[in-house]
Design a protein around this motif. Structure first.
Motif, short mmCIF file in Angstrom:
data_model
loop_
_atom_site.label_atom_id
_atom_site.label_comp_id
_atom_site.label_asym_id
_atom_site.label_seq_id
_atom_site.Cartn_x
_atom_site.Cartn_y
_atom_site.Cartn_z
N HIS A 1 0.83 -1.20 0.00
CA HIS A 1 0.00 0.00 0.00
C HIS A 1 0.87 1.26 0.00
N GLU A 2 1.88 1.29 0.89
CA GLU A 2 2.75 2.45 0.99
C GLU A 2 3.50 2.69 -0.32
N THR A 3 3.98 1.60 -0.92
CA THR A 3 4.72 1.74 -2.18
C THR A 3 3.83 2.32 -3.27
N ALA A 4 2.62 1.80 -3.39
CA ALA A 4 1.70 2.28 -4.43
C ALA A 4 1.35 3.76 -4.22
N LEU A 5 1.11 4.14 -2.99
CA LEU A 5 0.77 5.53 -2.71
C LEU A 5 1.94 6.47 -3.03
N ALA A 6 3.15 6.08 -2.64
CA ALA A 6 4.31 6.94 -2.83
C ALA A 6 4.73 7.05 -4.29
N GLU A 7 4.42 6.03 -5.10
CA GLU A 7 4.84 6.05 -6.51
C GLU A 7 4.20 7.17 -7.31
N GLN A 8 3.18 7.79 -6.76
CA GLN A 8 2.53 8.90 -7.47
C GLN A 8 3.36 10.18 -7.44
N PHE A 9 4.39 10.23 -6.57
CA PHE A 9 5.07 11.49 -6.30
C PHE A 9 6.59 11.36 -6.48
N ASP A 10 7.22 12.49 -6.84
CA ASP A 10 8.68 12.53 -6.95
C ASP A 10 9.34 12.80 -5.62
N THR A 11 8.61 13.43 -4.70
CA THR A 11 9.13 13.73 -3.37
C THR A 11 8.47 12.79 -2.37
N PRO A 12 8.95 12.77 -1.13
CA PRO A 12 8.19 12.07 -0.09
C PRO A 12 6.78 12.65 0.01
N VAL A 13 5.87 11.85 0.56
CA VAL A 13 4.48 12.28 0.70
C VAL A 13 4.03 12.02 2.13
N PHE A 14 3.27 12.97 2.70
CA PHE A 14 2.66 12.78 4.02
C PHE A 14 1.30 12.12 3.85
N ILE A 15 1.05 11.05 4.61
CA ILE A 15 -0.30 10.51 4.79
C ILE A 15 -0.71 10.90 6.20
N GLU A 16 -1.76 11.71 6.31
CA GLU A 16 -2.09 12.28 7.62
C GLU A 16 -3.50 11.92 8.08
N ARG A 17 -3.68 12.10 9.38
CA ARG A 17 -4.97 11.88 10.04
C ARG A 17 -5.45 10.43 9.91
#
Length: 431
Positions: free
Chosen positions: A305-321
């Motif tokens: 799940h984390e890999t798929a979510l992060a692959e959308q972005f060139d930078t790190p991404v925050f998943i919040e709340r």
């Protein structure tokens, strides 16, 4: 007398006579010429021994050298674009210090278990040296950023009487007639320190008895844990992204040769600039479900799940709340939605997963006391932590950055085991 130097300093000595101490990494011969690749801990240089230019004793000494023999080389530095690092040494004299026995790690492919069994020797190869050099720069960059932004380093205890996050197994040890545990986090202690010093951090080893064998997990790892009084969720995220940007750009500036040796795509790292992308847990669940993942609201994320979510972005991404039930007892609920907490995980791009976890902490005495009762936390053990809400409590926030995961991402490593000197994993505690 020739001046002592290091491989890293050779550019300052072109045309000069120098002396260099090191170890023989590799050797090849062409008739009456020996090409010695010598490493000294700062880099690798080719030393050329021409029979007609040296004494018989020196040529014989170079001929007798074995892999990883220690030696002192004396000669003249010459610039050569074809040479590794751009410089060579034309040798005039060689002094062997010790002729090494047959070296177990030959310059060929070896299995990972063999290399880990010989980790004390494996760290000598250029790739491992580069990783450890980058690790050192990352540690320096982290501390420089925090020190220059008003944080005070405070070292937390390693032996603790209880868990920081009650869902994680602990390593138990005897403490005279009592029981103690190896720390899994210094966070609770940093909250106390923040009420004394404002902005603080600890930086040291942590231990988690999770029986995990993934490429992202170590049993013993290092973490930096800043904590900030009078700081709420939004500011907490801004500090995190500024820190990570600073660290990545410092490595690019100061460790370019090491990144190149590792074959790292520096262009991808150059794009790591704040502000980073953000996604709510709610949106992340919807995105995952829309892309074929079987996951429901309230489920935690795994590596896919984390890999798929992060692959959308060139930078790190925050998943919040995240949902309150998924997170630790001390996290502040969102005042508009108490079923979620004011927290965020920072996911690194390229499949490296979570590198930072952070949150705003509960500062209300009654709410934290209710959390104690809900999680069945004994007040005799955690009473001191509740005291922080009795005496001058303020909104405060903090986070923990996992050092080895960050190193693995920046270096482009396949496994965190190469990001630490001697990795401790589920089935490995040696050497």
């Amino acid at each position: 007398m020739a001046e002592w130097t290091t491989v890293r300093q050779l550019a300052d000595h072109v045309g000069q006579d120098v002396r260099l101490r090191g170890w023989l990494y590799n050797k090849r011969s062409s008739g009456k010429i020996h090409f010695l690749q010598v490493r000294d801990g700062t880099g690798l240089v080719q030393c050329v021994v021409v029979k007609s230019n040296v004494s018989d004793e020196t040529f014989a000494a170079s001929d007798a050298l074995t892999q990883e023999s220690s030696l002192v080389v004396e000669g003249t530095v010459r610039q050569d674009a074809r040479a590794p690092g751009g410089y060579e040494i034309d040798v005039r004299h060689i002094e062997p210090v010790q002729l090494a026995h047959e070296y177990p790690i030959a310059l060929k492919e070896h299995g990972i278990d063999f290399l880990l069994d010989h980790r004390h020797l494996w760290i000598r190869v250029p790739r491992q040296r580069a990783i450890l050099r980058i690790r050192a720069e990352i540690e320096c960059a982290i501390q420089a950023f925090l020190d220059n932004n008003g944080f005070t380093r405070v070292d937390a205890p390693i032996l603790t009487p209880a868990s920081c996050e009650d869902t994680t197994e602990l390593f138990e040890t005897r403490y005279f007639d009592d029981t103690a545990y190896l720390t899994q986090s210094g966070q609770l202690y940093m909250e106390a320190a923040a009420m004394a010093l404002g902005k603080v951090y600890c930086f040291g080893p942590c231990f988690r008895a999770e029986k995990s064998k993934t490429r992202r997990h170590l049993i013993e790892f290092w973490m930096v844990e800043p904590e900030m009084a009078f700081v709420e969720h939004e500011e907490n995220l801004r500090v995190q992204e500024a820190l990570v940007e600073h660290v990545v750009q410092s490595v690019i500036d100061r460790c370019a040769p090491e990144l190149e040796l590792l074959g790292r795509d520096i262009a991808r790292l150059e794009r790591v600039r704040a502000p980073f992308a953000r996604m709510s847990y709610d949106d992340a669940i919807r995105w995952l479900r829309d892309h074929g993942f079987d996951i429901a609201w309230g489920d935690d994320f795994g590596s896919p799940h984390e890999t798929a979510l992060a692959e959308q972005f060139d930078t790190p991404v925050f998943i919040e709340r995240y949902p309150t039930k998924l997170k630790a007892f001390y996290m502040q609920p969102d005042p508009d939605r108490p079923e979620v907490v004011l927290c965020a995980d920072m996911l690194a791009p390229e499949g490296y997963g979570e590198i930072i976890g952070g949150s705003q902490r509960i500062h209300d005495y009654e709410l934290l006391k209710a959390r104690f009762e809900e999680h069945r936390l004994p007040e005799e053990t955690y009473g001191w932590y509740l005291d922080l809400r009795r005496y001058g409590s303020v909104p405060h926030s903090g986070f923990g950055l996992g050092l080895e995961r960050t190193i693995a991402w920046i270096c482009g490593l396949d496994h965190v085991r190469e990001a630490i000197l001697f990795p401790r994993m589920l089935y490995r505690m040696a050497p």
